[in-house]
Write a protein that holds these residues in place. Structure first.
Motif, short mmCIF file in Angstrom:
data_model
loop_
_atom_site.label_atom_id
_atom_site.label_comp_id
_atom_site.label_asym_id
_atom_site.label_seq_id
_atom_site.Cartn_x
_atom_site.Cartn_y
_atom_site.Cartn_z
N THR A 136 33.65 -2.27 -18.38
CA THR A 136 33.88 -3.71 -18.58
C THR A 136 34.35 -3.98 -20.00
OG1 THR A 136 31.54 -4.02 -19.17
CG2 THR A 136 32.16 -4.39 -16.86
N GLY A 137 34.86 -2.94 -20.66
CA GLY A 137 35.23 -3.07 -22.06
C GLY A 137 36.68 -3.46 -22.26
N ASN A 138 37.21 -3.13 -23.41
CA ASN A 138 38.56 -3.48 -23.82
C ASN A 138 39.54 -2.46 -23.24
OD1 ASN A 138 40.99 -3.87 -25.23
ND2 ASN A 138 39.90 -4.64 -27.04
N TRP A 139 40.17 -2.82 -22.13
CA TRP A 139 41.08 -1.90 -21.45
C TRP A 139 42.32 -1.61 -22.28
CZ3 TRP A 139 39.39 0.88 -17.53
CH2 TRP A 139 38.29 0.40 -16.80
N LYS A 140 42.76 -2.59 -23.06
CA LYS A 140 43.93 -2.36 -23.91
C LYS A 140 43.63 -1.31 -24.98
CE LYS A 140 46.30 -6.81 -23.40
NZ LYS A 140 46.83 -8.01 -24.10
N ALA A 141 42.38 -1.31 -25.49
CA ALA A 141 41.99 -0.30 -26.48
C ALA A 141 41.99 1.09 -25.85
CB ALA A 141 40.62 -0.62 -27.06
N LEU A 142 41.53 1.18 -24.59
CA LEU A 142 41.54 2.46 -23.89
C LEU A 142 42.98 2.94 -23.69
CD1 LEU A 142 39.97 4.69 -22.36
CD2 LEU A 142 40.23 3.30 -20.30
N GLN A 143 43.84 2.02 -23.29
CA GLN A 143 45.25 2.37 -23.09
C GLN A 143 45.90 2.82 -24.41
OE1 GLN A 143 48.10 -0.80 -22.42
NE2 GLN A 143 49.10 0.38 -20.80
N GLN A 144 45.62 2.12 -25.50
CA GLN A 144 46.19 2.47 -26.79
C GLN A 144 45.69 3.83 -27.25
OE1 GLN A 144 48.64 0.79 -28.60
NE2 GLN A 144 48.61 2.74 -29.74
N MET A 145 44.41 4.10 -27.02
CA MET A 145 43.87 5.41 -27.37
C MET A 145 44.60 6.50 -26.58
SD MET A 145 41.73 7.99 -26.12
CE MET A 145 40.50 7.27 -25.03
N SER A 146 44.82 6.25 -25.29
CA SER A 146 45.55 7.20 -24.45
C SER A 146 46.98 7.39 -24.96
CB SER A 146 45.57 6.69 -23.00
OG SER A 146 46.41 7.48 -22.20
N LYS A 147 47.61 6.32 -25.39
CA LYS A 147 48.98 6.41 -25.93
C LYS A 147 49.00 7.26 -27.20
CE LYS A 147 52.93 3.53 -27.28
NZ LYS A 147 53.44 2.14 -27.44
N ASN A 148 48.03 7.05 -28.08
CA ASN A 148 47.95 7.84 -29.30
C ASN A 148 47.71 9.32 -29.00
OD1 ASN A 148 48.33 5.55 -30.85
ND2 ASN A 148 46.16 5.22 -31.20
N LEU A 149 46.84 9.58 -28.04
CA LEU A 149 46.56 10.95 -27.64
C LEU A 149 47.83 11.66 -27.21
CD1 LEU A 149 44.71 13.33 -26.76
CD2 LEU A 149 44.41 12.14 -24.58
N ASN A 150 48.67 10.95 -26.52
CA ASN A 150 49.90 11.54 -26.00
C ASN A 150 51.08 11.44 -26.96
OD1 ASN A 150 49.49 12.30 -22.90
ND2 ASN A 150 48.25 10.50 -23.33
N GLY A 151 50.81 10.96 -28.19
CA GLY A 151 51.93 10.83 -29.11
C GLY A 151 51.59 10.97 -30.58
N ASP A 152 50.58 10.26 -31.05
CA ASP A 152 50.33 10.16 -32.49
C ASP A 152 48.88 10.55 -32.79
OD1 ASP A 152 50.10 9.54 -35.15
OD2 ASP A 152 50.89 7.51 -34.99
N LEU A 153 48.66 11.82 -33.08
CA LEU A 153 47.29 12.30 -33.31
C LEU A 153 46.68 11.73 -34.58
CD1 LEU A 153 47.33 16.06 -32.23
CD2 LEU A 153 46.68 14.05 -30.91
N LYS A 154 47.50 11.41 -35.57
CA LYS A 154 46.97 10.81 -36.79
C LYS A 154 46.39 9.43 -36.47
CE LYS A 154 49.80 13.20 -40.22
NZ LYS A 154 50.79 13.05 -41.33
N ALA A 155 47.09 8.66 -35.65
CA ALA A 155 46.57 7.36 -35.23
C ALA A 155 45.34 7.54 -34.35
CB ALA A 155 47.65 6.58 -34.50
N LEU A 156 45.36 8.56 -33.48
CA LEU A 156 44.22 8.83 -32.62
C LEU A 156 42.96 9.09 -33.44
CD1 LEU A 156 43.20 9.53 -29.67
CD2 LEU A 156 43.63 11.91 -30.28
N ALA A 157 43.09 9.85 -34.52
CA ALA A 157 41.93 10.24 -35.31
C ALA A 157 41.22 9.06 -35.94
CB ALA A 157 42.35 11.23 -36.39
N ARG A 158 41.91 7.94 -36.09
CA ARG A 158 41.30 6.77 -36.71
C ARG A 158 40.34 6.06 -35.76
NH1 ARG A 158 46.52 6.45 -39.28
NH2 ARG A 158 47.38 5.11 -37.64
N THR A 159 40.47 6.26 -34.46
CA THR A 159 39.62 5.55 -33.51
C THR A 159 39.00 6.46 -32.46
OG1 THR A 159 41.52 5.05 -32.08
CG2 THR A 159 40.93 3.39 -33.75
#
Length: 525
Positions: free
Chosen positions: A212-235
């Motif tokens: 029931t949380g922030n689905w956009k945050a989950l999607q953004q985390m998934s996007k970072n995982l598949n593209g920008d590991l530096k951004a991923l590491a921040r969250t």
């Protein structure tokens, strides 16, 4: 607010070790609990069946735990997947009405597909050496003075648990719920399941996760995982994830992200917006669940010979392939695997603990007529005609031998033969006023990093150690690395990370819970 999590940032190892809450009572590994349930319901099994099939209703009861009584308790069957109507033994959930230790609920597993009864107990103990994990042991359970079963007593992952290990209980949990065998929503990847492959629509994530949380945050985390590991590491807790993946692989825990459908795991997003992986049930660890998501179920020999780099090149498992594509993270992952193997399997600690626990519980099962042949043979022999459950000890003995010879484990990391801090010279009036480190490192290190803090549970700072003869490290290029830390108090806690061209290592290796310590008072004696 206190924070007990840690995070790898970019290509560094900035980590904040957890607080290890060892409780020497209700969840102590070698203690068998006694739980007595009294209910006025005469046909309580039939009623619990009905309540479970129709929802989450409970029966009123009085519960006694190791002599302490809870008058206004309730109990029910739990976990619909593990529940079987009319079965003599099902998993139980108890609501005590007040706290027993840290928790007001008791979670009792019946160790589905685990004739040894020890898979969950041992898996959680190993996990808990390096990550937040439920504690677990065994409990004799009676209902209306009749022996019900020997069940696995697992610490509930409730608000108290989250507060302890993650610093707050206000976060949200996304639990993987892959829709295996169901056609994905139009526009979503058909085989993504809960693997965190990036999808354009939030619906794709809502189909595969429960939360029931922030689905956009989950999607953004998934996007970072598949593209920008530096951004991923921040969250995202990358080091936690590397520990989880290492544990899954060593223990052949395929009923998790590592296996078919990326099922039976979760992602906790705390109030600060940081994601951390959460383990699910562990009764199918140690080769009981056999599907990697690639092809059909594996045979026992194929399971204990599971590739330590399983899915490292698979687009279907980005949490593995994207992280392990990074050379730094891959070295840390392999280092974590080595630590687990050295701590529990290459020294036969696991085998000894399992044998001791088996001897403790066998008389209880014999006394109550439940010491089946499957239980007696569950450590050494593969049991069952359909499921083929590997013998717990024999399986991990073979697994440990296989991994010890695997090329990923034969690359030798740097060692730290000595770690010294400058001390006041004898009879000198000049006091030591800073922490001056001298660390001997072998095997051609390219990075030596000191992580330290002054306050327990505080954030760690990092400083690169050098071998240039300018940082108290004697002479240049002598294999002695040094640095100086100006103190903000009398004590310091620290660990050291070393990376060479082929491998990484930590000192101490179990740094998430056990840091080295030093004090100016001791150095000035």
């Amino acid at each position: 607010m206190k924070f007990y999590f840690y995070l790898l940032i970019s290509a560094s190892c900035l980590a904040v070790p957890f607080t290890n809450y060892a409780q020497q009572d209700f969840f102590q590994l070698d203690q068998i609990q006694e739980i007595k349930i009294e209910t006025e319901a005469e046909k309580w099994r039939y009623l619990l069946d009905s309540l479970r099939v129709n929802g989450d209703g409970s029966l009123e009861a009085t519960v006694e735990i190791n002599g302490k009584t809870y008058e206004k308790a309730q109990f029910r069957y739990q976990d619909f997947k593990a529940f079987t109507p009319s079965k003599k033994v099902n998993p139980l959930h108890l609501e005590l009405g007040e706290k027993h230790g840290d928790h007001s609920t008791v979670s009792l597993s019946h160790a589905l597909r685990d004739p040894s009864l020890l898979r969950e107990v041992m898996a959680y103990q190993i996990m808990g050496s390096y990550l937040p994990a439920p504690r677990a042991n065994l409990a004799k359970v009676y209902v209306n003075e009749e022996f019900y079963a020997l069940l696995v007593n697992i610490e509930p992952m409730d608000a108290a648990y989250m507060e302890k290990y993650y610093g707050d209980s206000d976060g949200t949990l996304f639990k993987s719920q892959p829709q295996l065998g169901v056609k994905a929503t139009s526009g979503c990847k058909q085989t993504a399941f809960a693997s965190l492959q990036y999808d354009q629509s939030l619906v794709c994530y809502q189909d595969q996760f429960e939360g029931t949380g922030n689905w956009k945050a989950l999607q953004q985390m998934s996007k970072n995982l598949n593209g920008d590991l530096k951004a991923l590491a921040r969250t995202f807790g990358i080091d936690e994830t590397l520990w989880m993946l290492a544990i899954n692989n060593v223990l052949v825990n395929l009923n998790s992200y590592t296996g078919r459908g990326s099922q039976n795991y979760g992602l906790y997003r705390n109030a600060e917006g940081q994601f951390y992986p959460i383990f699910g049930e562990m009764n199918l660890a140690f080769g009981s669940y056999k599907n990697t998501g690639e092809g059909s179920d594996l045979k026992v020999e194929e399971l204990y010979k599971l590739d330590p780099l399983l899915h490292a090149y698979s687009d279907q498992k980005p949490l593995i392939s994207k992280l392990l594509a990074n050379d730094h993270y891959r070295k840390i992952y392999i280092s974590h695997m080595r630590t687990i193997l050295e701590d529990y399997f290459w020294n036969e600690k696991f085998e000894s603990q399992v044998m001791d626990l088996h001897q403790k519980i066998e008389p209880i099962l014999v006394e109550n007529g439940q010491a089946t042949e499957r239980f007696k043979n569950s450590l050494i022999s593969t049991t069952g005609t359909r499921s083929k459950i590997p013998g717990l000890v024999a399986f991990m003995r073979n697994r440990a031998r296989f991994l010890k010879k695997h090329p990923t484990m034969t690359v030798i990391p740097s060692n730290l033969p000595s770690i010294e801090l400058a001390k006041r010279e004898q009879f000198s009036s000049k006091k030591i006023e800073a922490f001056e480190f001298q660390v001997e490192v072998d095997r051609f290190p390219k990075d030596v990093v000191l992580y330290y803090r002054y306050e327990k549970n505080g954030d760690l700072k990092k400083v690169n150690m050098t071998d240039d003869g300018k940082q108290g490290d004697k002479t240049a290029n002598d294999g002695i690395f040094g640095t100086k830390v100006i103190p903000k108090g009398d004590t310091i806690e620290y660990y050291i990370f070393v990376e060479n061209s082929g491998a990484a290592s930590f000192e101490p290796s179990n740094y998430p819970f056990h840091l080295r310590k030093a004090s100016l008072k001791e150095l000035n004696k």
